[in-house]
Scaffold this motif. Structure first.
Motif: not given
Length: 159
Positions: A73-80, A90-91
């Motif tokens: 989920r975090l990877n998708e959120l950040l596009g990585a 994060c962020c």
């Protein structure tokens, strides 16, 4: 004042314990010995913060799946890609811890697991006495998981 009589605790203890014996197949509730997550007879029962008993490998897999889902989920959120995102931040700030949840209740729990020796002893006694009906494949799987449990116990002691 009405007179009351009390029955001594020891009266009929033997007959009560025999009638409620775990080995009495007519009264055996197999669900007490199955992991509520997988419905397999537990080989390494542990209690989690939610008060439920699970097979260790099943609840640990549940925790890992939750961690993997959060990482995805975090990877998708950040596009990585999975390898690019640093799991410790994060962020621009510290990343909040992943919340693990009970598969039974959905309540947030820790990953602390305590061996449930009482349930383990009951299961071993029942399996060894053939009081739990299992197919040959289920029995072979249970024995393999018991071997893996003993190996992991040794590793934990050596650490």
């Amino acid at each position: 004042v009405a007179a009351t009589t009390t029955t001594p605790i020891t009266e009929n203890t033997q007959s009560r314990s025999q009638s409620s014996s775990l080995l009495s197949s007519s009264l055996l509730d197999l669900s007490r010995f199955q992991c509520p997550y997988t419905l397999h007879v537990m080989a390494d029962p542990v209690v989690s913060d939610d008060g439920h008993t699970y097979d260790r490998s099943s609840i640990e897999q549940h925790f890992q799946t939750r961690r993997d889902e959060e990482q995805k989920r975090l990877n998708e959120l950040l596009g990585a890609t999975k390898d690019v995102v640093d799991s410790s931040s994060c962020c621009g700030g510290p990343r909040p811890p992943i919340e693990l949840t009970s598969p039974m209740t959905g309540v947030v729990i820790s990953d602390r697991l305590v061996p449930n020796r009482f349930v383990e002893e009951q299961i071993v006694a029942l399996v060894e006495s053939n009081a739990i009906e299992m197919t040959e494949d289920e029995l072979a799987d249970w024995r393999q998981r018991r071997l893996e449990k003993r190996e992991k116990d040794r590793e934990r002691v050596e650490q």
